[in-house]
Scaffold this active site. Structure first.
Site, PDB file in Angstrom:
ATOM      1  N   ASP A  15       2.800  42.393  33.935  1.00  0.00           N
ATOM      2  CA  ASP A  15       1.603  41.775  34.033  1.00  0.00           C
ATOM      3  C   ASP A  15       0.440  42.852  33.579  1.00  0.00           C
ATOM      4  OD1 ASP A  15       2.367  39.494  34.876  1.00  0.00           O
ATOM      5  OD2 ASP A  15       1.695  39.748  37.333  1.00  0.00           O
TER       6      ASP A  15
ATOM      7  N   TYR B 163      -3.571  42.143  44.823  1.00  0.00           N
ATOM      8  CA  TYR B 163      -4.187  43.372  45.741  1.00  0.00           C
ATOM      9  C   TYR B 163      -4.713  42.586  47.026  1.00  0.00           C
ATOM     10  CZ  TYR B 163      -6.352  47.079  47.846  1.00  0.00           C
ATOM     11  OH  TYR B 163      -6.966  48.441  48.394  1.00  0.00           O
TER      12      TYR B 163
ATOM     13  N   LEU C 114      -3.837  40.044  48.361  1.00  0.00           N
ATOM     14  CA  LEU C 114      -2.717  39.849  49.614  1.00  0.00           C
ATOM     15  C   LEU C 114      -2.534  41.005  50.420  1.00  0.00           C
ATOM     16  CD1 LEU C 114      -1.415  37.118  49.452  1.00  0.00           C
ATOM     17  CD2 LEU C 114       0.711  38.187  48.667  1.00  0.00           C
TER      18      LEU C 114
END
Lengths: 281, 281, 281, 281
Positions: B69, B189, B191
């Site tokens: 990613d 982030y 989460l």
């Protein structure tokens, strides 16, 4: 027959109200008792009195801290287990239970006890000690928490931390950091990171991850456990005690956290833990 | 009749497997189609081919990102809304759905569509733009999140942040920081800081505090809202986009966060959001 | 010279595998040692052996529980502080550390120690006792948790609970309920409600609110604290021990929770707490 | 020329202050305008006026609810999309923005608009509809949340719930229950279960697990998604709308939750969402 007593007074820096209260205490004590009273150097300048370094107050019969929890944490670091009483400036903390209005009476009582040769009723607050591999460094003991973290806050700034308890692996995750908290510190930063409250009388510590990718719940351990935090990933990390004393770490490395030999010794009225919680609601 | 197509390929830095896959794709495409294929400069050096800067791939008919990613976030920043397909290296992310084994077939399909003159089926991913007061600075748009934070991580390192939504005050607290997240970034982030997941098809953003002293729950707002983050307390703070692009701030100051005009344009098979969640369980 | 020993074996209800293992253990023990072995009544029917009620095993030298944590919790309630060893059926729990494959060897070892006249190495697991006002009722002691709740789950079904610790008020809120957990129970339902883990060696309990309107963080207290839960609001509430033993309450009323006089006595190999956590990650 | 208008007034049950305010409104409206005003039956008895059933107010030009959010939720269920204005009794809710002091002026304004033939400015609040397999039952639409749960609260009382979003599996876990919340309901029970706030203008729903054994973060979905909740494990479960309307379920079974066709229509001044949050801090 009375005994001579030695007292130190430390007032919050740059706080005129704290300085005035310090001056009042000095006058009152010297008038009422056979005592030697010294203030810290900055307060000395402010109120035109003789000042001594705060660490020179170690060994006195009593030290009075006037200010917030921050001031008391600072004084505690400097004076070891010298008996300490915390006077607040209106906002009750978990450490300094004495209001400015009660300060004169409480301190009078304590010094009165001292000069009549009696012992003060002491209570101990645990502190945490962090040391590096091969003991190449040691941080000032922490009344609240020891925290390790990566190069910076937020995504991409974290560090992989493996946490072991007395050698057994509890957790390993990429995270912003990990903190180990005393009961005193459980209501401070630990709370912001989702950790539980610990009643002061519980003989326990709590380990809490910060923004972990593979999080585990906070873990409460017995106070005599040794926590080993192994940091890896980036080149640099930090360990910090009570948000002030900071040690730069070259990674990978390992930080050990356990109870310090010397707790802080508090005297005077005890703050009501549950009353202090009300501001959290 | 066929149309000539232009393709760019960016492979993850220092990753030999990504480089080999890039080389295979170049060979295959040039053999099968009337295409001009360019790789990025570092990959060019690695596989002994002509390389061009990644931002020079803006405007091509298709750009292929090979890596995690992070690689795709980087490519997306450089090429604006040029159609982009993400090939992973085994670990499926929320952005790059194509496995290495399927890469050849998927890219062949896409280029086949292009040369036959048809349009690619595109989907847009929202990005967030952060700008300073008086527009004195603008960060690279963020696919995941924009985050403001204080001088450093942990107790004593935070900042007071007031959050306003279209001018209405939502929250004000001392905190380590505050983040604004897209649906794409909700599973990153956000989460770790206790924010909710947002399904990609929901037209929404989420604001999440980091270690706030007076916390409020994360707030989900419509995607066209403007978030205003006012920072005060310490002298210095930071705003950071996707954990990479960082702007130093002199406090007090105000940061505005809202949707960027230009979303990222993805093509190829769509990653299954719910399948991607399984690794969270 | 050898001593005769008495052993009880309880197998999980309706579980053929547990029954077969029980039968094997009976045969093996009776062949190897001078022992009297009894199984529980249901197992007796299943394997065609003499069965006795589980509570009649209290006072035996050793009781073996074969099954999950639920079976062990049930046996523990029936036999008081009789030495107990837990055999699992493949899924390691926090209580029953012995795998089916190791069962024969471990139980042989324990009975061998008994018949040679030596003492078993015992460890104690704290239990919680809940009692009503004026001691009008007492629940079976809980190894995991005591929980009070309102008439039903969800909005509109809750109850106002005031929590006092040794008489000091900790929290008062409308909530679905409140639970008090032992270290053993900290990794069970307490975890689902956001409570922390407590290492078994920590002498502590944890109080956790369930879906409170004005929540406070979970509170860890020393194990000898008395928790007083005052329920009001609706006409009816419930108190329940280990999710099984349930007492209907007419509100308003008060429930006291504290350590039971009689802990559970476990023998045999100790489960690794941190290994058990791995399934939580 | 003026138009005759029809108004209904519903006052909170057994609340004398609400009754008095209803009586004042009836007198004032009948004196000032060409209106037909009816109160609900219980209020009618209390203030000695003609009362009609609340559901008979459906189709009136305006209905006034006097009381808390609970009263308004009840009225909304009975009158479908009839224009509704909520008057509170001092405590501002997220739904009823009009204070008792402003009630006369606000209702006068609304009725004045009606009799002069103008349209009221309406805003719609989404409601959730829950239906059973084969549509064998349908619950009253929910303004706040639809919740499924197991036989009872706490350990051993839960149910396995699989959650699908438009057919795609999001989560499956043993849990006390699962709730689906509107933006209106996001600040109600959803918050106690750890769900995020959703700004009313965001076109979104949120799914939140209750005390799940294998928890996933709350999930925000677009408002037109269909949530399918499959319940299994125990014999019995429940589905409940706004904490009031309850349907017993024989398990295993499946519950569908999606937006109801008919939203609630509110008129009058809009409550300030962010002001309402302040009581949460």
């Amino acid at each position: 027959m009375d005994v001579a007593a030695t007292v130190g007074i430390v007032a919050q820096r740059d706080n005129e109200r704290a300085h005035r209260l310090a001056a009042t205490l000095v006058d009152d004590l010297e008038e009422s008792f056979d005592v030697t009273v010294a203030v810290d150097e900055l307060t000395g300048e402010a109120i035109d009195a003789d000042g001594i370094p705060v660490d020179a107050m170690a060994g006195r019969d009593l030290v009075v801290s006037i200010g917030g929890d921050g001031t008391l944490l600072f004084v505690a670091r400097e004076i070891g287990s010298t008996p300490l009483v915390g006077v607040n400036l209106g906002e009750v903390g978990f450490l300094n239970a004495v209001s400015p209005d009660d300060a004169l009476e409480v301190v009078d009582d304590l010094v009165g006890t001292l000069v009549s040769g009696d012992d003060l009723e002491e209570r101990e607050l645990a502190r945490l000690q962090a040391t590096g591999e091969d003991a190449d460094w040691t941080l000032e003991p922490a009344l609240n928490e020891v925290l390790v973290h990566g190069p910076r806050r937020g995504p991409g700034g974290g560090v992989t931390v493996e946490v072991r308890v007395d050698g057994d692996r509890y957790a390993e995750s990429h995270a912003d950091g990990v903190l180990v908290s005393t009961p005193t510190g459980s209501s401070a930063y630990n709370l912001s990171e989702g950790g539980p409250l610990i009643r002061p009388s519980a003989d326990a510590l709590v380990v809490t991850q910060m923004a972990a990718t593979d999080p585990l719940p906070p873990l409460v351990v017995d106070a005599d456990a040794t926590l080993t935090l192994s940091l890896s990933g980036p080149d640099v990390g930090y360990v910090i005690s009570d948000g002030r004393n900071r040690q730069r770490l070259e990674l990978p490395t390992t930080v050990s956290v356990s109870l310090a030999d010397e707790p802080v010794t508090l005297v005077g009225p005890e703050p009501d833990f549950f009353e202090g919680l009300e501001k959290l609601g």
